[in-house]
Design a protein around this motif. Structure first.
Motif, PDB file in Angstrom:
ATOM      1  N   HIS A  33      -0.951  -6.735  -9.693  1.00  0.00           N
ATOM      2  CA  HIS A  33      -2.327  -7.224  -9.810  1.00  0.00           C
ATOM      3  C   HIS A  33      -3.213  -6.619  -8.718  1.00  0.00           C
ATOM      4  CE1 HIS A  33      -1.142  -9.940 -12.898  1.00  0.00           C
ATOM      5  NE2 HIS A  33      -0.496 -10.777 -12.123  1.00  0.00           N
ATOM      6  N   LEU A  34      -2.669  -5.703  -7.942  1.00  0.00           N
ATOM      7  CA  LEU A  34      -3.467  -5.066  -6.901  1.00  0.00           C
ATOM      8  C   LEU A  34      -4.502  -4.136  -7.510  1.00  0.00           C
ATOM      9  CD1 LEU A  34      -0.688  -3.993  -4.363  1.00  0.00           C
ATOM     10  CD2 LEU A  34      -2.264  -5.924  -4.130  1.00  0.00           C
ATOM     11  N   VAL A  45       4.841  -5.935  -7.281  1.00  0.00           N
ATOM     12  CA  VAL A  45       4.474  -5.394  -5.976  1.00  0.00           C
ATOM     13  C   VAL A  45       3.852  -6.441  -5.063  1.00  0.00           C
ATOM     14  CG1 VAL A  45       3.057  -3.685  -4.772  1.00  0.00           C
ATOM     15  CG2 VAL A  45       4.052  -3.126  -6.967  1.00  0.00           C
ATOM     16  N   ASP A  46       2.894  -7.189  -5.570  1.00  0.00           N
ATOM     17  CA  ASP A  46       2.063  -8.033  -4.707  1.00  0.00           C
ATOM     18  C   ASP A  46       2.579  -9.459  -4.571  1.00  0.00           C
ATOM     19  OD1 ASP A  46       1.150  -7.185  -7.330  1.00  0.00           O
ATOM     20  OD2 ASP A  46      -0.278  -8.815  -7.290  1.00  0.00           O
ATOM     21  N   SER A  58      -3.604  -0.150  -3.768  1.00  0.00           N
ATOM     22  CA  SER A  58      -2.346   0.438  -4.225  1.00  0.00           C
ATOM     23  C   SER A  58      -2.118   1.763  -3.495  1.00  0.00           C
ATOM     24  CB  SER A  58      -2.401   0.689  -5.736  1.00  0.00           C
ATOM     25  OG  SER A  58      -2.653  -0.508  -6.435  1.00  0.00           O
ATOM     26  N   ASN A  59      -0.905   2.257  -3.579  1.00  0.00           N
ATOM     27  CA  ASN A  59      -0.594   3.559  -2.986  1.00  0.00           C
ATOM     28  C   ASN A  59      -1.646   4.587  -3.433  1.00  0.00           C
ATOM     29  OD1 ASN A  59       0.606   6.200  -2.524  1.00  0.00           O
ATOM     30  ND2 ASN A  59       2.534   5.136  -2.205  1.00  0.00           N
ATOM     31  N   TYR A 116       0.824  -1.212   0.000  1.00  0.00           N
ATOM     32  CA  TYR A 116       0.000   0.000   0.000  1.00  0.00           C
ATOM     33  C   TYR A 116       0.862   1.268   0.000  1.00  0.00           C
ATOM     34  CZ  TYR A 116      -4.161   2.769   1.276  1.00  0.00           C
ATOM     35  OH  TYR A 116      -5.210   3.666   1.295  1.00  0.00           O
ATOM     36  N   ASN A 117       2.075   1.139   0.512  1.00  0.00           N
ATOM     37  CA  ASN A 117       2.995   2.278   0.585  1.00  0.00           C
ATOM     38  C   ASN A 117       4.175   2.129  -0.375  1.00  0.00           C
ATOM     39  OD1 ASN A 117       2.305   4.213   3.046  1.00  0.00           O
ATOM     40  ND2 ASN A 117       1.752   2.131   3.651  1.00  0.00           N
ATOM     41  N   HIS A 118       3.955   1.385  -1.440  1.00  0.00           N
ATOM     42  CA  HIS A 118       5.050   1.168  -2.387  1.00  0.00           C
ATOM     43  C   HIS A 118       5.609   2.521  -2.839  1.00  0.00           C
ATOM     44  CE1 HIS A 118       7.265  -0.132  -5.966  1.00  0.00           C
ATOM     45  NE2 HIS A 118       7.195  -1.358  -5.473  1.00  0.00           N
ATOM     46  N   PRO A 119       6.944   2.669  -2.842  1.00  0.00           N
ATOM     47  CA  PRO A 119       7.532   3.964  -3.208  1.00  0.00           C
ATOM     48  C   PRO A 119       7.150   4.392  -4.621  1.00  0.00           C
ATOM     49  CG  PRO A 119       9.211   2.238  -3.114  1.00  0.00           C
ATOM     50  CD  PRO A 119       7.973   1.663  -2.517  1.00  0.00           C
TER      51      PRO A 119
END
Length: 345
Positions: free
Chosen positions: A154-155, A108-109, A160-161, A58-61
């Motif tokens: 795939h989020l 990411v996921d 997602s952020n 959720y906080n991916h840069p």
């Protein structure tokens, strides 16, 4: 890495009911602990995902130079990644020849995709067979590589952020749920970290009950469809890519501010043609075979790449049930899907 303040995850992680978990564990060898639900419409992760991992997703840069491809599973993700990477990188075909696509794309996921308990069997006994060095490859890629980063996810947007579309360019691909279901069925039989043990009819039941990892699909696509006018979102349909890939290449090129000649577009379309794509070792996750993470007799990572293959799998009864389910899910939206094409590449 971004120094921005972390945003608390606004959703709880909720295990499915015991009866459902037991059924999943019986039908999917790769999910002995079942699944968990997270977000307001029940997006599913492996039951071994941690709140910290989901909060990290959720906080991916983010960086304005980053490029994201977001899709539900089996909606032309890898195909789109290759198209987007080449368009954004000035058609650098040599640069696209990395041994492994996560060398160019982070995922990411990935931490929420597989069961950690089940995955131990692939990491505890390293094998030298076929050049393997032991343990699964780093499918997640490196989220901390310097920008511009290319990110696959795939989020859904709700996991997602929250600043994603305000900061980064995102290409989203939707696909008609029938073909997505069939493709996911083959994928979950092929990949041993999922290891689905049933037939297509049973899998379709799981699909319609939203009891699969990284499902439900339709809510995922509705959420993106409702954001399609955002200037940083390029919304594509898989079926449009199959019907006229060149026009979709031009659409994506325009989105990235690129202007390519007809010859360049033709060359990229040829590179991406399914017959060539299936033979491209740099996008086919061949290292998974070497590490024993697939069942080679069940096909390849890039399979048919066709629209309408569901007709080869659905009985009339299955199709009728699926149509009713889709109609109910899509009620109140103007999102529609093309299920067959007269002509496709």
């Amino acid at each position: 890495m971004s120094s921005e303040k972390r945003i608390p995850l606004p959703f709880k992680i909720i295990p499915l009911e015991d009866e459902v978990q037991q059924k999943i564990a019986k039908d999917f060898a790769g999910y002995p602990n079942g699944l968990v639900s997270c977000n307001h419409w029940g997006f599913k992760f492996s039951a071994t995902v941690t709140e910290q991992e989901v909060e990290d997703m959720y906080n991916h840069p983010l960086d304005p130079r980053d490029v994201w491809v977001v899709t539900p599973p089996k909606c032309g993700t890898t195909w789109t990644q290759e198209m987007v990477w080449l368009i954004a990188n000035d058609l650098d075909y040599e640069g696209a020849k990395t041994p492994f696509i996560p060398d160019r794309w982070s995922f990411v996921d990935f931490p929420g995709l597989s069961d950690k308990e089940y995955m131990k069997r692939f990491t505890s006994n390293p094998s030298e067979k076929d050049g393997a060095t032991g343990g699964p490859p780093n499918l997640a890629g490196d989220p901390n590589r310097p920008p511009p980063r290319f990110v696959k996810s795939h989020l859904p947007f709700s996991l997602s952020n929250p600043r994603l579309l305000d900061v980064c360019k995102v290409v989203y691909v939707a696909r008609n749920p029938k073909d997505a279901c069939v493709s996911y069925y083959h994928h979950m039989r092929l990949i041993r970290v999922h290891d689905f043990l049933g037939d297509i009819e049973l899998f379709t039941e799981y699909f319609m009950k939203d009891e699969l990892g990284e499902s439900p699909f339709i809510e995922h696509m509705i959420e993106a469809w409702n954001l399609r006018h955002h200037p940083n979102l390029c919304f594509l349909f898989y079926e449009d890519m199959k019907k006229d890939l060149r026009s979709q290449i031009r659409k994506v090129a325009k989105f990235f501010g690129k202007d390519y000649s007809e010859e360049q577009v033709d060359n990229l379309a040829e590179h991406l043609h399914i017959d060539n794509f299936k033979k491209n070792p740099f996008v086919n996750f061949e290292s998974l075979n070497k590490l024993g993470l697939t069942y080679p007799d069940r096909g390849s990572f890039v399979r048919k790449g066709k629209t309408g293959d569901w007709k080869n799998h659905f009985t009339p009864e299955m199709n009728e049930k699926f149509d009713k389910w889709m109609e109910e899910k899509l009620k109140g939206t103007d999102l529609t899907f093309v299920q067959e094409l007269e002509k496709q590449d």
